[in-house]
Design a protein around this motif. Structure first.
Motif, PDB file in Angstrom:
ATOM      1  N   UNK A  35       1.120  -3.027   4.705  1.00 51.85           N
ATOM      2  CA  UNK A  35       1.064  -4.156   5.651  1.00 51.85           C
ATOM      3  C   UNK A  35       1.348  -3.744   7.092  1.00 51.85           C
TER       4      UNK A  35
ATOM      5  N   UNK B  12      -9.116  -2.893   9.455  1.00 51.53           N
ATOM      6  CA  UNK B  12      -7.721  -2.528   9.205  1.00 51.53           C
ATOM      7  C   UNK B  12      -7.214  -3.050   7.858  1.00 51.53           C
ATOM      8  N   UNK B  13      -7.597  -2.381   6.805  1.00 50.35           N
ATOM      9  CA  UNK B  13      -7.138  -2.745   5.463  1.00 50.35           C
ATOM     10  C   UNK B  13      -5.662  -2.406   5.270  1.00 50.35           C
TER      11      UNK B  13
ATOM     12  N   UNK C 114      -4.747   0.269   3.852  1.00 52.11           N
ATOM     13  CA  UNK C 114      -4.853   1.420   2.959  1.00 52.11           C
ATOM     14  C   UNK C 114      -5.777   2.451   3.610  1.00 52.11           C
TER      15      UNK C 114
ATOM     16  N   UNK D  36      -7.033   3.371  -1.295  1.00 49.50           N
ATOM     17  CA  UNK D  36      -8.198   2.496  -1.202  1.00 49.50           C
ATOM     18  C   UNK D  36      -9.232   2.746  -2.290  1.00 49.50           C
TER      19      UNK D  36
ATOM     20  N   UNK E 226     -11.220   4.115   3.299  1.00 48.48           N
ATOM     21  CA  UNK E 226     -10.707   4.415   1.967  1.00 48.48           C
ATOM     22  C   UNK E 226     -11.370   5.651   1.405  1.00 48.48           C
TER      23      UNK E 226
END
Lengths: 344, 318
Positions: free
Chosen positions: B141, B169-170, B172, B254, B266
């Motif tokens: 996060x 912006x994942x 991961x 990811x 990922x």
């Protein structure tokens, strides 16, 4: 000394109690594991059959029963007829479940977003990348869709859930069928992978604009925001027990070889389009007829008394006619020594 | 027998010699067992992976396709992911570990060295699944909400390197995986560096101080040159761990079978793809064979890295 002998007596007593309950072993699919566990508890108390079920995944379950290391295997994906024949296995369904899309879109309430099936496929193909794409806006006139990138999330581990979801996408999208196809793990064109239902759910919760897919039971118990889908009849339906049952009723159970019924995108007007059964694999020529009989006794007990447990865990119970057909197939196909039917 | 004659063997020599021989035999077979086990593992991985090597040839090593539906498998993405995350992790970990070791051997007051040293050893003992969960629930996060958008804003448009900092912006991705890996290998590298820094004979350092060198000059001109090979050996040891790390990486990388173009993209590593795909692979399938072939490749890579580290970490000859 006295302490030791007491301890010994207790241990012995424990063993005798253990010996009274007859154990059956099974391995395979993780999706039905919770309901099998509950059925196991109920069966142990009622008929003295104790289930030892290991949720190692459908592929593992198939491997184990082919090698006959367990009494039965469990698989989310139906095994094809030739493979069943070759390994002398009988396949029958136990319960059904539904797969639902979940989204993280601030300002959009659960079950408000309408997803036409071909758009869901295009999202996972990476062709639709923004939530305010004109095609999505077109389908959702009453919802204000934000200008946020779509982040598709999928199961990174091989899983029956992925098999069911990709079967659905293959059924509704020719592009998907041609480029990706259906399997327990596929070559995803877009998005990120996460491990397990919980991994997908957590990733969707963390990423704004994310969309994922999980078992309905998982979505309900964790209060995830699900969406509506358009079914074959052209109706938008929300994921509810009634919609799942409608799908199960619309299935063509009696003409499906080896009970491998297709409940994906069935024709019912109220039917949820992503429903599937989970299966048990049982040797037709069991090494130990008594254990095999106990497996059938166990599932017979579950068919008679387990519907309420299944429903409370958000699974869908089999229609009564299908249960009878399963019992008939036990009688017809499972043979002990001298080719006598084990299930009378 | 006269009293003056000393017994050639201790009393009860016969029994003792049988015991000795038995013990020697037991110890030898224990030692040999390790070698047998090791070669059995390599051999079985290779044999089981053979159908996949046959089907795809040397292309298996560079092919980036992983399509279970079409039964096309290539190791390109996992190998790339494994090497890139491990190397990035080293880039992040080595300077920090060097700082820790430098501080502990040269600067820290004597009473403070023990607690910090123990803390480092404890960090090394944390199970990797804990790092994985910590990474997923805490670091991901932070990366997704703050670090990645910040880096994209600042570096995303810089020519040449900008592409490394773009993408959704994942949280991961490769960079997050490298970050978690770095935290995991820092204790290994720091502990090795501290130990080898301590092997520098005090007389060398004292002479340098006597000539008026500063602490940094002593470090740069005496300690580091004296221990260079061992330090590299320690780094390789950390690299070995980073290459094979499974759970922590699986949580945060990811898990995608595409070559990432950005640090936030990922990816996949050999260990994580094997862990994820193994349960749904059928006996005798090409997929299972490919996963075992990947295991063989990882074994070979780790073997080479560890062999180099052993070579460099061997005690220096006088």
């Amino acid at each position: 000394m006295k302490l030791v002998s007491t301890a010994l007596a207790i241990t012995l007593a424990a063993f005798t109690v253990g010996a009274q309950a007859q154990q059956i072993t099974g391995a395979g699919a993780t999706f039905p594991a919770p309901v099998y566990a509950k059925w196991g508890e109920a069966a142990k108390a009622a008929i003295g059959i104790e289930l030892n079920y290991q949720a190692i995944g459908s592929g593992g379950g198939q491997n184990q029963i082919i090698n006959r290391t367990v009494d039965f295997g469990a698989s989310d994906a139906p095994v094809d007829g030739a493979k069943l024949e070759q390994n002398h296995l009988l396949q029958f369904p136990t319960v059904m479940g539904a797969v639902v899309p979940i989204v993280n879109l601030p300002g959009v309430e659960a079950n408000k977003l309408k997803l036409p099936s071909e758009l869901l496929a295009d999202i996972y193909l990476g062709k639709i990348t923004k939530w305010n794409d004109p095609r999505l806006v077109e389908a959702n006139r009453d919802v204000k869709l934000p200008n946020v990138a779509i982040a598709p999330v999928y199961r990174a581990d091989g899983s029956g859930t992925t098999f069911v979801f990709t079967s659905y996408l293959s059924a509704v999208s020719p592009d998907w069928k041609a480029q990706v196809g259906a399997a327990t793990s596929v070559k995803w064109a877009a998005g990120n992978g996460a491990k397990g239902n919980d991994g997908v759910a957590a990733t969707v919760k963390q990423v704004r604009g994310a969309i994922g897919y999980v078992e309905y039971a998982y979505a309900k118990q964790n209060k995830l925001a699900t969406t509506q889908l358009r079914n074959k009849a052209g109706q938008f339906v929300s994921p509810t027990l009634a919609a799942f049952t409608a799908a199960a009723d619309a299935g063509d159970w009696h003409n499906a070889p080896n009970f491998a019924v297709n409940l994906i995108d069935t024709a019912g007007t109220e039917a949820w389009p992503i429903v599937s059964a989970t299966f048990i694999l049982l040797p037709k020529n069991p090494v130990d007829p008594e254990r095999s009989a106990n497996v059938m006794k166990f599932f017979d007990f579950a068919f008679k008394n387990g519907d309420e447990i299944a429903t409370s865990l958000d699974y869908i119970a089999l229609p009564a006619g299908v249960k009878d057909a399963v019992r008939a197939s036990w009688h017809a196909d499972i043979r002990g020594p001298g080719l006598a039917a084990i299930w009378k | 027998m006269s009293d003056a004659t000393l017994p050639l063997r201790p009393a009860g020599s016969r029994a003792a010699s049988v015991g000795d021989r038995f013990f020697a035999l037991a110890a030898t077979s224990a030692g040999v067992l390790v070698l047998v086990l090791l070669s059995a593992i390599i051999l079985s991985l290779f044999v089981e992976g053979l159908p996949s090597f046959r089907a795809f040839g040397l292309n298996f090593l560079i092919d980036t396709d992983w399509d279970p539906v079409q039964e096309v498998f290539g190791a390109g993405v996992p190998i790339f992911g494994t090497v890139v995350t491990a190397v990035l992790a080293l880039l992040l970990a080595v300077p920090l570990a060097f700082g820790i070791a430098f501080y502990l051997t040269e600067i820290a007051p004597a009473w403070f060295r023990r607690p910090v040293g123990t803390a480092i050893e404890l960090l090394a003992a944390v199970p990797s699944i804990i790092y994985g969960m910590w990474g997923f629930f805490v670091i991901v996060p932070i990366m997704g909400d703050d670090v990645q958008p910040f880096l994209t804003d600042w570096l995303g448009d810089v020519p040449w390197i900008g592409f490394l900092f773009q993408g959704a912006p994942f949280g991961t991705g490769i960079l997050t995986a490298a970050l978690v890996l770095a935290v995991m290998i820092i204790p290994f590298i720091a502990a090795t560096m501290r130990d080898v820094f301590n092997t520098v004979p005090p007389v060398f350092k004292e002479s340098a101080y006597g000539l008026g060198c500063t602490t940094w000059e002593v470090m740069r001109s005496i300690v580091v040159p004296y221990t260079r090979a061992s330090v590299v050996g320690g780094i390789m040891l950390g690299l070995g761990r980073a290459l094979g790390e499974t759970m922590a990486v699986t949580f945060v990388i990811g898990n995608t079978n595409r070559i990432p173009t950005s640090l936030f993209g990922p990816g996949n590593t050999i260990a994580s793809i094997v862990a994820l795909e193994f349960p749904e692979s059928h006996t005798g399938s090409l997929k299972l064979s490919s996963l075992l072939a990947l295991g063989f490749i990882l074994f070979v890579i780790s073997f080479i890295v560890l062999a180099i580290s052993r070579l460099l970490l061997r005690p220096r000859s006088a």
